[in-house]
Enzyme design. Structure first.
Site, PDB file in Angstrom:
ATOM      1  CE  LYS A  54      -4.563  -1.343   0.826  1.00 57.29           C
ATOM      2  NZ  LYS A  54      -4.529  -2.640   1.521  1.00 57.29           N
ATOM      3  CD  GLU A 205     -14.111 -12.097  -3.159  1.00 58.45           C
ATOM      4  OE1 GLU A 205     -14.108 -10.870  -2.937  1.00 58.45           O
ATOM      5  OE2 GLU A 205     -15.010 -12.674  -3.801  1.00 58.45           O
ATOM      6  CG  ASP A 211     -17.302  -8.192  -2.081  1.00 56.56           C
ATOM      7  OD1 ASP A 211     -16.685  -8.815  -1.195  1.00 56.56           O
ATOM      8  OD2 ASP A 211     -16.846  -7.188  -2.661  1.00 56.56           O
ATOM      9  CB  SER A 305      -0.698  -8.208  -0.436  1.00 53.38           C
ATOM     10  OG  SER A 305      -1.452  -9.021   0.434  1.00 53.38           O
TER      11      SER A 305
HETATM   12  C1  LIG Z   1      -5.268  -3.680   1.285  1.00 53.91           C
HETATM   13  C2  LIG Z   1      -4.684  -5.017   1.256  1.00 53.91           C
HETATM   14  C3  LIG Z   1      -5.102  -5.987   0.331  1.00 53.91           C
HETATM   15  C4  LIG Z   1      -6.234  -5.743  -0.630  1.00 53.91           C
HETATM   16  O1  LIG Z   1      -5.935  -4.695  -1.542  1.00 53.91           O
HETATM   17  P1  LIG Z   1      -7.094  -4.023  -2.398  1.00 53.91           P
HETATM   18  O2  LIG Z   1      -6.389  -3.038  -3.257  1.00 53.91           O
HETATM   19  O3  LIG Z   1      -8.062  -3.387  -1.441  1.00 53.91           O
HETATM   20  O4  LIG Z   1      -7.754  -5.104  -3.160  1.00 53.91           O
HETATM   21  C5  LIG Z   1      -4.452  -7.204   0.320  1.00 53.91           C
HETATM   22  N1  LIG Z   1      -3.458  -7.486   1.186  1.00 53.91           N
HETATM   23  C6  LIG Z   1      -3.024  -6.590   2.093  1.00 53.91           C
HETATM   24  C7  LIG Z   1      -1.931  -6.979   3.006  1.00 53.91           C
HETATM   25  C8  LIG Z   1      -3.617  -5.324   2.163  1.00 53.91           C
HETATM   26  O5  LIG Z   1      -3.185  -4.452   3.068  1.00 53.91           O
END
Ligand SMILES: *Cc1c(COP(=O)(O)O)cnc(C)c1O
Length: 320
Positions: A54, A205, A211, A305
């Site tokens: 992010k 997801e 969703d 992520s």
């Molecule tokens: C925010 C986040 C996601 C999902 O990202 P989106 O852009 O909302 O789909 C996945 N993994 C982590 C660790 C996140 O912080």
């Protein structure tokens, strides 16, 4: 139909992030590859600044603010990692940040957000509407609202992780991406289509909140109640108006993973790869594991992520 983010936007974001975001490592496990009969490449965004991808979207979006907007400050709503990302990017760029966070957000995420100098405003995620609170404060204070996923510059920034991955590995047959509101998936799909057009792209997801899968298959954005899952980074209630059309166009399918699969993933990463990955960060791997029978001999990219999980919570989850 809104105009959509493009791969050119992702490439421009990559230039802005150069020297500010970590170029995170791509890791592999021979034991896993032998097990799966495939080649798995993990893009380690758990090792990104503030512990998740992010930072990419937040830094890109804040870099593009006008001088007047920088002076007024920014505001966002988030279940955690986006909050930290905006707080850190704001600190680096000398901008004041206000963060609207659920009061049950993980303690580590809240403390980190405050540690980066973010002004935290709490709300009840089961009773109050975070967007409404943020929009109200934004209007009152003249603050620029930086939403966690439904924003061109955020989507473009998030796409830079998959861009780096594919530039490093070369062609991939499949790419598995955690899915919340779809900023990461939409950006990743833009990069995959541009750099590895034959690559199948899967969003993964939480099963408790499917969703995204229902929206993908029905063609209209489905709204749900806040899902109860350990994947706190993907407790989103709907895809975005900007992320959904890209996902519909460029993504192969959306699949789901259970909390038990995420825990198995966290255990695998800790034990076998010495990596700390948060529950949401394990979604892509859970999806890859489900589909590995049809991916024999293939080259598979997986986005890890994020890695922000209280260590005591990690211990408790591994006991369940
Ligand atoms: C925010 C986040 C996601 C999902 O990202 P989106 O852009 O909302 O789909 C996945 N993994 C982590 C660790 C996140 O912080």
């Amino acid at each position: 139909m809104p105009s959509l983010t493009t791969f050119e936007d992702v490439a421009a974001a990559a230039k802005r992030l150069n020297g500010h975001a970590n170029r995170t490592p791509v890791m592999t496990s021979r034991a896993l590859n032998d097990d799966l009969g495939a080649h798995c490449f993990f893009k380690c965004e758990n090792l990104q600044r503030m512990g998740a991808f992010k930072f990419r979207g937040a830094f890109n979006a804040l870099s593009l603010l006008s001088d007047a907007q920088r002076k007024a400050g920014v505001i966002t709503f988030s279940s955690g990692n986006h909050a930290q990302a905006v707080a850190l990017a704001a600190k680096l760029l000398g901008v004041k940040a206000t963060i609207v966070m659920p009061k049950d957000a993980p303690a580590a995420k809240m403390a980190a957000t405050r540690g980066y100098g973010g002004n935290v405003v709490l709300y009840d995620r089961y009773k109050e509407d975070r967007e409404q609170i943020a929009r109200g404060l934004a209007e009152k204070g003249g603050l620029a609202l930086i939403p966690p996923y439904d924003h061109h510059d955020v989507i473009a920034g998030q796409g830079t992780a998959a861009k780096e991955l594919i530039e490093e590995t070369g062609g991939l047959d499949a790419l598995f991406v955690p899915l919340g509101g779809g900023g990461l998936l939409a950006g990743s799909a833009l990069s995959a289509k541009a750099l590895a057009p034959a690559c199948a792209v899967y969003g993964v997801e939480p099963a408790a909140g499917d969703d995204g899968r229902r929206s993908f298959h029905s063609g209209a954005i489905v709204h749900i109640d806040p899902p109860r899952t350990i994947a706190d980074g993907a407790q989103t209630q709907h895809l975005g108006n900007l992320t959904f059309p890209i996902i519909r166009r460029d993504v192969t399918d959306v699949i789901t993973a259970t909390d038990a699969e995420l825990i198995a993933g966290m255990r695998f990463f800790a034990e076998r790869m010495k990596l700390l990955v948060e529950p949401t960060g394990c979604l892509g791997f859970a999806g890859a594991r489900q589909m590995c029978a049809s991916l024999a001999g293939k080259r598979i990219g997986v986005i890890l992520s994020g890695g922000n999980v209280d260590i005591d919570r990690l211990g408790a989850l591994l006991q369940t």
